[in-house]
Motif scaffolding. Structure first.
Motif, PDB file in Angstrom:
ATOM      1  N   LYS A 298       0.815  -1.109  -0.055  1.00 39.96           N
ATOM      2  CA  LYS A 298       0.046  -0.076  -0.152  1.00 39.96           C
ATOM      3  C   LYS A 298       0.791   1.378  -0.098  1.00 39.96           C
ATOM      4  O   LYS A 298       0.540   2.232  -0.763  1.00 39.96           O
ATOM      5  CB  LYS A 298      -0.987  -0.171   1.232  1.00 39.96           C
ATOM      6  CG  LYS A 298      -2.178  -1.048   1.288  1.00 39.96           C
ATOM      7  CD  LYS A 298      -3.055  -0.762  -0.054  1.00 39.96           C
ATOM      8  CE  LYS A 298      -3.961  -1.693  -0.185  1.00 39.96           C
ATOM      9  NZ  LYS A 298      -4.840  -1.527  -1.225  1.00 39.96           N
ATOM     10  N   ARG A 299       1.956   1.304   0.854  1.00 39.42           N
ATOM     11  CA  ARG A 299       2.783   2.371   0.806  1.00 39.42           C
ATOM     12  C   ARG A 299       3.624   2.688  -0.649  1.00 39.42           C
ATOM     13  O   ARG A 299       3.524   3.665  -0.943  1.00 39.42           O
ATOM     14  CB  ARG A 299       3.977   2.137   1.869  1.00 39.42           C
ATOM     15  CG  ARG A 299       5.110   3.213   1.883  1.00 39.42           C
ATOM     16  CD  ARG A 299       6.058   2.726   3.132  1.00 39.42           C
ATOM     17  NE  ARG A 299       7.030   3.810   3.161  1.00 39.42           N
ATOM     18  CZ  ARG A 299       8.048   3.714   2.355  1.00 39.42           C
ATOM     19  NH1 ARG A 299       8.307   2.845   1.427  1.00 39.42           N
ATOM     20  NH2 ARG A 299       9.068   4.753   2.503  1.00 39.42           N
TER      21      ARG A 299
ATOM     22  N   GLU B  16       2.173   1.924  -3.697  1.00 39.78           N
ATOM     23  CA  GLU B  16       1.356   2.239  -4.330  1.00 39.78           C
ATOM     24  C   GLU B  16       1.050   3.772  -4.340  1.00 39.78           C
ATOM     25  O   GLU B  16       0.770   4.586  -5.144  1.00 39.78           O
ATOM     26  CB  GLU B  16      -0.051   1.598  -4.137  1.00 39.78           C
ATOM     27  CG  GLU B  16      -0.169   0.200  -4.333  1.00 39.78           C
ATOM     28  CD  GLU B  16      -1.502  -0.340  -3.881  1.00 39.78           C
ATOM     29  OE1 GLU B  16      -2.521   0.523  -3.486  1.00 39.78           O
ATOM     30  OE2 GLU B  16      -1.848  -1.597  -4.312  1.00 39.78           O
ATOM     31  N   LEU B  17       1.017   4.416  -3.105  1.00 34.44           N
ATOM     32  CA  LEU B  17       1.047   5.678  -2.822  1.00 34.44           C
ATOM     33  C   LEU B  17       2.415   6.589  -3.109  1.00 34.44           C
ATOM     34  O   LEU B  17       2.229   7.568  -3.958  1.00 34.44           O
ATOM     35  CB  LEU B  17       1.052   6.047  -1.100  1.00 34.44           C
ATOM     36  CG  LEU B  17      -0.358   5.627  -0.594  1.00 34.44           C
ATOM     37  CD1 LEU B  17      -0.106   5.639   0.924  1.00 34.44           C
ATOM     38  CD2 LEU B  17      -1.398   6.334  -0.938  1.00 34.44           C
TER      39      LEU B  17
ATOM     40  N   HIS C 178       1.918   6.618  -7.112  1.00 36.33           N
ATOM     41  CA  HIS C 178       0.735   7.471  -7.443  1.00 36.33           C
ATOM     42  C   HIS C 178       1.185   8.918  -7.639  1.00 36.33           C
ATOM     43  O   HIS C 178       0.911   9.717  -8.454  1.00 36.33           O
ATOM     44  CB  HIS C 178      -0.249   7.537  -6.424  1.00 36.33           C
ATOM     45  CG  HIS C 178      -1.478   8.242  -6.852  1.00 36.33           C
ATOM     46  ND1 HIS C 178      -1.606   9.630  -6.343  1.00 36.33           N
ATOM     47  CD2 HIS C 178      -2.441   8.291  -7.697  1.00 36.33           C
ATOM     48  CE1 HIS C 178      -2.427  10.311  -6.644  1.00 36.33           C
ATOM     49  NE2 HIS C 178      -3.337   9.519  -7.626  1.00 36.33           N
TER      50      HIS C 178
ATOM     51  N   ASP D 216      -1.174  11.797  -0.020  1.00 34.02           N
ATOM     52  CA  ASP D 216      -0.489  10.426  -0.160  1.00 34.02           C
ATOM     53  C   ASP D 216       0.679  10.678   0.717  1.00 34.02           C
ATOM     54  O   ASP D 216       1.167   9.620   1.445  1.00 34.02           O
ATOM     55  CB  ASP D 216       0.078  10.550  -1.589  1.00 34.02           C
ATOM     56  CG  ASP D 216      -1.185  10.172  -2.422  1.00 34.02           C
ATOM     57  OD1 ASP D 216      -1.883   9.698  -2.041  1.00 34.02           O
ATOM     58  OD2 ASP D 216      -0.777  10.421  -3.776  1.00 34.02           O
TER      59      ASP D 216
ATOM     60  N   LEU E 105      -0.150   9.640   4.387  1.00 34.40           N
ATOM     61  CA  LEU E 105      -0.434   8.264   4.558  1.00 34.40           C
ATOM     62  C   LEU E 105       0.913   7.600   4.611  1.00 34.40           C
ATOM     63  O   LEU E 105       1.012   6.477   5.506  1.00 34.40           O
ATOM     64  CB  LEU E 105      -1.325   7.669   3.412  1.00 34.40           C
ATOM     65  CG  LEU E 105      -2.812   8.371   3.708  1.00 34.40           C
ATOM     66  CD1 LEU E 105      -3.522   7.725   2.256  1.00 34.40           C
ATOM     67  CD2 LEU E 105      -3.349   7.555   4.605  1.00 34.40           C
ATOM     68  N   ILE E 106       2.020   7.918   3.731  1.00 34.62           N
ATOM     69  CA  ILE E 106       3.302   7.304   3.919  1.00 34.62           C
ATOM     70  C   ILE E 106       4.022   7.576   4.975  1.00 34.62           C
ATOM     71  O   ILE E 106       4.609   6.371   5.694  1.00 34.62           O
ATOM     72  CB  ILE E 106       4.008   7.718   2.624  1.00 34.62           C
ATOM     73  CG1 ILE E 106       3.567   7.415   1.319  1.00 34.62           C
ATOM     74  CG2 ILE E 106       5.430   7.219   2.596  1.00 34.62           C
ATOM     75  CD1 ILE E 106       4.026   8.010  -0.101  1.00 34.62           C
TER      76      ILE E 106
END
Length: 295
Positions: free
Chosen positions: A82-83, A85-86, A89, A132, A135-136
């Motif tokens: 998930k990290r 993917e951020l 992005h 983003d 969240l990271i």
């Protein structure tokens, strides 16, 4: 997934009470005793006949003492994906708005040194990128803490196998832990072929009347092990001149994609014998394997 964990709970309960427990492989059982009418009575009759005839496809019951750590390791890898993917992005957003790349942003110190949101002229896009980044930054301490916890648990379960796996160049703590906990007990595999098949490193041949009709079963097996060996093959080549020379020999005959697949399969075979014989990785033996044996 909930059904799988129910079976695990039932297996542990039967073991505590001294009751024999047999776990069937759902995919193979469905292929064997598929019938038009399906209910509990028909299913129990079919299963009883399979057990009596010795055709019951057994599934492996993972050791209860290692199961929580394995699940924690899988959850940790989920957070890492998930990290990633951020981060991807943010890089894709730069490409979308035709902006100059800021380079790698995986390390927190590099992100702090750069005004990443200010790199985007549009205020709304800045807000997206800032979200983003938040969240990271939330994932980083969680993943770091999980790494410490899992590493401490690994020394209690099978410290020897853990250090044997790390003897492969490029294989660090994460890949060694992934392989260690996804394999469980290496003695459950009687041959290297069974192990490589379980790790999705080989495909089943489809033949009829002496003719090949392709392969099948590519998605049957452990996806986590497949990922681990794919990553290990890339890291083994990186910065290793002998391995790169071996890799280029394979590329000249089979192409890049097939060459990496061959190295991943060879690493799977090496890991099988390492854990079986309790021996470290022998790079010279690995590289001296001829082309026909490597495939």
């Amino acid at each position: 997934m909930e059904c799988i964990y129910c079976w695990y709970w039932l297996a542990d309960l039967c073991q505590q009470e001294g009751i024999d427990f047999v776990l069937g492989h759902a995919l193979y059982m469905r292929a064997i005793h598929g019938v038009k009418t399906k209910n509990d009575r028909v299913d129990s009759l079919k299963i009883a006949r399979l057990i009596r005839g010795g055709n019951f496809p057994l599934a492996y019951v993972y050791p209860a003492q290692m199961r929580p750590t394995r699940d924690l390791m899988r959850r940790r890898n989920h957070f890492v994906r998930k990290r990633a993917e951020l981060l991807a992005h943010i890089q894709n957003t730069m490409t979308q708005y035709n902006l100059e790349s800021l380079g790698s942003l995986s390390r927190s110190d590099r992100r702090r040194d750069k005004d990443i949101p200010g790199h985007f002229p549009d205020l709304v896009v800045r807000r997206i990128v800032q979200t983003d980044l938040q969240l990271i930054d939330s994932y980083d301490p969680i993943i770091k803490e999980l790494d410490k916890k899992i590493l401490s648990l690994a020394t209690d379960h099978d410290q020897t196998s853990f250090h044997l796996l790390k003897s492969i160049k490029g294989v660090g703590d994460v890949l060694a832990l992934t392989i260690l906990y996804e394999v469980g007990q290496i003695n459950r595999f009687s041959t290297r072929g069974e192990f490589c098949s379980y790790a999705r490193l080989v495909k089943a041949q489809k033949q009829s009347a002496g003719k090949n009709y392709g392969t099948s079963g590519a998605r049957i097996g452990n996806a986590h092990l497949r990922w681990a060996f794919s990553e290990a093959s890339l890291l083994y080549i990186r910065g290793n001149q002998k391995a790169r020379k071996y890799y280029h020999r394979l590329v000249s005959r089979h192409g890049k994609s097939k060459a990496l697949t061959i190295i991943a399969k060879r690493l799977g075979t090496a890991v099988y014998y390492m854990l079986k014989r309790r021996e470290p990785f022998h790079e010279q033996k690995f590289l001296n394997m001829n082309m026909k044996q490597a495939i």
